[in-house]
Design a protein around this motif. Structure first.
Motif, PDB file in Angstrom:
ATOM      1  N   UNK A  26      10.551  32.330  52.977  1.00  0.00           N
ATOM      2  CA  UNK A  26       9.295  33.047  52.915  1.00  0.00           C
ATOM      3  C   UNK A  26       9.002  33.457  51.469  1.00  0.00           C
ATOM      4  N   UNK A  27       9.878  33.905  50.879  1.00  0.00           N
ATOM      5  CA  UNK A  27       9.526  34.358  49.286  1.00  0.00           C
ATOM      6  C   UNK A  27       9.403  32.862  48.598  1.00  0.00           C
ATOM      7  N   UNK A  28      10.090  32.001  48.793  1.00  0.00           N
ATOM      8  CA  UNK A  28       9.592  30.734  48.113  1.00  0.00           C
ATOM      9  C   UNK A  28       8.211  30.219  48.251  1.00  0.00           C
ATOM     10  N   UNK A  29       7.534  30.575  49.700  1.00  0.00           N
ATOM     11  CA  UNK A  29       6.117  30.367  49.961  1.00  0.00           C
ATOM     12  C   UNK A  29       5.341  31.227  49.232  1.00  0.00           C
ATOM     13  N   UNK A  30       5.707  32.329  49.182  1.00  0.00           N
ATOM     14  CA  UNK A  30       4.714  33.368  48.164  1.00  0.00           C
ATOM     15  C   UNK A  30       4.879  33.005  46.768  1.00  0.00           C
ATOM     16  N   UNK A  73       9.211  38.307  39.154  1.00  0.00           N
ATOM     17  CA  UNK A  73       9.897  39.402  40.060  1.00  0.00           C
ATOM     18  C   UNK A  73      10.355  38.510  41.354  1.00  0.00           C
ATOM     19  N   UNK A  74       9.288  37.774  41.786  1.00  0.00           N
ATOM     20  CA  UNK A  74       9.759  37.054  43.249  1.00  0.00           C
ATOM     21  C   UNK A  74      10.698  35.986  42.962  1.00  0.00           C
ATOM     22  N   UNK A  75      10.846  35.269  41.991  1.00  0.00           N
ATOM     23  CA  UNK A  75      11.768  34.254  41.732  1.00  0.00           C
ATOM     24  C   UNK A  75      13.140  35.119  41.718  1.00  0.00           C
ATOM     25  N   UNK A  76      13.300  36.032  40.973  1.00  0.00           N
ATOM     26  CA  UNK A  76      14.580  36.610  40.705  1.00  0.00           C
ATOM     27  C   UNK A  76      14.825  37.666  41.784  1.00  0.00           C
ATOM     28  N   UNK A  77      14.122  37.611  42.787  1.00  0.00           N
ATOM     29  CA  UNK A  77      14.732  38.399  44.287  1.00  0.00           C
ATOM     30  C   UNK A  77      15.094  37.200  44.818  1.00  0.00           C
ATOM     31  N   UNK A  78      14.472  35.917  44.851  1.00  0.00           N
ATOM     32  CA  UNK A  78      15.075  34.773  45.568  1.00  0.00           C
ATOM     33  C   UNK A  78      16.718  34.590  44.930  1.00  0.00           C
ATOM     34  N   UNK A  79      16.692  34.643  43.588  1.00  0.00           N
ATOM     35  CA  UNK A  79      17.964  34.590  43.150  1.00  0.00           C
ATOM     36  C   UNK A  79      19.022  35.563  43.587  1.00  0.00           C
ATOM     37  N   UNK A  80      18.579  36.721  43.527  1.00  0.00           N
ATOM     38  CA  UNK A  80      19.498  37.866  44.037  1.00  0.00           C
ATOM     39  C   UNK A  80      19.876  37.689  45.412  1.00  0.00           C
ATOM     40  N   UNK A  81      19.114  37.171  46.345  1.00  0.00           N
ATOM     41  CA  UNK A  81      19.390  36.529  47.727  1.00  0.00           C
ATOM     42  C   UNK A  81      20.392  35.365  47.787  1.00  0.00           C
ATOM     43  N   UNK A 121      -2.715  34.801  49.575  1.00  0.00           N
ATOM     44  CA  UNK A 121      -1.506  35.146  49.197  1.00  0.00           C
ATOM     45  C   UNK A 121      -0.842  36.298  49.989  1.00  0.00           C
ATOM     46  N   UNK A 122      -1.855  37.254  49.932  1.00  0.00           N
ATOM     47  CA  UNK A 122      -1.715  38.527  50.885  1.00  0.00           C
ATOM     48  C   UNK A 122      -1.225  38.048  52.249  1.00  0.00           C
ATOM     49  N   UNK A 123      -1.726  37.231  52.874  1.00  0.00           N
ATOM     50  CA  UNK A 123      -1.228  36.743  54.229  1.00  0.00           C
ATOM     51  C   UNK A 123       0.127  36.445  54.215  1.00  0.00           C
ATOM     52  N   UNK A 124       0.390  35.489  53.047  1.00  0.00           N
ATOM     53  CA  UNK A 124       1.738  35.011  53.160  1.00  0.00           C
ATOM     54  C   UNK A 124       2.829  36.110  52.982  1.00  0.00           C
ATOM     55  N   UNK A 125       2.505  36.957  51.972  1.00  0.00           N
ATOM     56  CA  UNK A 125       3.268  38.311  51.948  1.00  0.00           C
ATOM     57  C   UNK A 125       3.616  38.944  53.179  1.00  0.00           C
ATOM     58  N   UNK A 126       2.556  39.338  53.869  1.00  0.00           N
ATOM     59  CA  UNK A 126       2.256  39.900  55.221  1.00  0.00           C
ATOM     60  C   UNK A 126       3.303  39.421  56.216  1.00  0.00           C
ATOM     61  N   UNK A 127       3.047  38.008  56.282  1.00  0.00           N
ATOM     62  CA  UNK A 127       3.879  37.151  57.335  1.00  0.00           C
ATOM     63  C   UNK A 127       5.260  37.364  57.267  1.00  0.00           C
ATOM     64  N   UNK A 128       5.821  37.509  56.074  1.00  0.00           N
ATOM     65  CA  UNK A 128       7.284  37.810  55.983  1.00  0.00           C
ATOM     66  C   UNK A 128       7.746  39.012  56.394  1.00  0.00           C
ATOM     67  N   UNK A 129       6.981  40.035  56.572  1.00  0.00           N
ATOM     68  CA  UNK A 129       7.398  41.490  56.954  1.00  0.00           C
ATOM     69  C   UNK A 129       8.301  41.532  58.095  1.00  0.00           C
ATOM     70  N   UNK A 130       8.091  40.822  59.334  1.00  0.00           N
ATOM     71  CA  UNK A 130       9.062  40.881  60.463  1.00  0.00           C
ATOM     72  C   UNK A 130      10.497  40.233  60.284  1.00  0.00           C
ATOM     73  N   UNK A 131      10.530  39.516  59.323  1.00  0.00           N
ATOM     74  CA  UNK A 131      11.911  38.823  59.056  1.00  0.00           C
ATOM     75  C   UNK A 131      12.662  39.759  58.152  1.00  0.00           C
ATOM     76  N   UNK A 132      11.800  40.683  57.177  1.00  0.00           N
ATOM     77  CA  UNK A 132      12.470  41.207  56.140  1.00  0.00           C
ATOM     78  C   UNK A 132      12.945  42.516  57.020  1.00  0.00           C
ATOM     79  N   UNK A 133      12.276  42.995  57.813  1.00  0.00           N
ATOM     80  CA  UNK A 133      12.240  44.326  58.471  1.00  0.00           C
ATOM     81  C   UNK A 133      13.586  43.996  59.393  1.00  0.00           C
TER      82      UNK A 133
END
Length: 164
Positions: A26-30, A73-81, A121-133
């Motif tokens: 999801x973050x890669x898509x974002x 910020x997004x890429x570094x979160x992917x790396x942190x994961x 881009x907002x829709x992409x970010x929002x779509x990831x919330x269920x997985x993240x939560x």
């Protein structure tokens, strides 16, 4: 695209491997949407003309600068994961939901394209919330909340330019 696992020691951060893989996808898509939006905005900054040139040129510069900083910020979160961040046009083209604009549209059409890209881009970010939560991943949820606030506000500002 399936997230490629990094060749690093295993992570034990309280998020399962399968949840991390879903979040990273999801973050890669974002990231791909964010890069596509950045590129579109910078292109329009360079090429805008007409009576609103100065205000749009400046507005687009503010927007692409913010977008550029968000990529890190997004890429570094992917790396942190524990995964490599996608970083090629080929990968972004496969992942993005934003259609490339051909040619050089008129200023008003540029604004319309940017509204659509900000909203996508907002829709992409929002779509990831269920997985993240479900994974109890607060840092990614925080990142998504911040990105949503910016994309929704920017889309509103751009729409306001069109409201004549």
């Amino acid at each position: 695209m399936k997230a490629k696992k990094a060749k690093t020691p295993s992570l034990n951060i309280g998020i399962s491997d399968s949840d991390r893989a879903k979040i990273v996808h999801g973050l890669s898509t974002l990231l791909a949407d964010s890069f596509s939006l950045y590129l579109m905005t910078h292109n329009f900054h360079w090429n805008v003309t007409g009576p609103q040139f100065n205000s749009l040129h400046t507005m687009f510069m503010d927007q692409y600068t913010e977008q550029w900083n968000a990529l890190d910020i997004i890429a570094e979160r992917i790396r942190a994961l524990g995964y490599p961040a996608p970083g090629t046009f080929k990968e972004y083209q496969k992942l993005t939901s934003i259609k490339e604009v051909e040619g050089t549209p008129k200023a008003e059409e540029m604004v319309r394209h940017l509204v659509a890209a900000q909203e996508a881009t907002a829709r992409t970010a929002r779509s990831l919330f269920p997985v993240v939560e479900a994974a109890n991943d607060q840092p990614t949820a925080d990142l998504l909340t911040q990105r949503l606030e910016i994309h929704e506000k920017t889309a509103w500002m751009l729409r306001s330019v069109l409201d004549v």
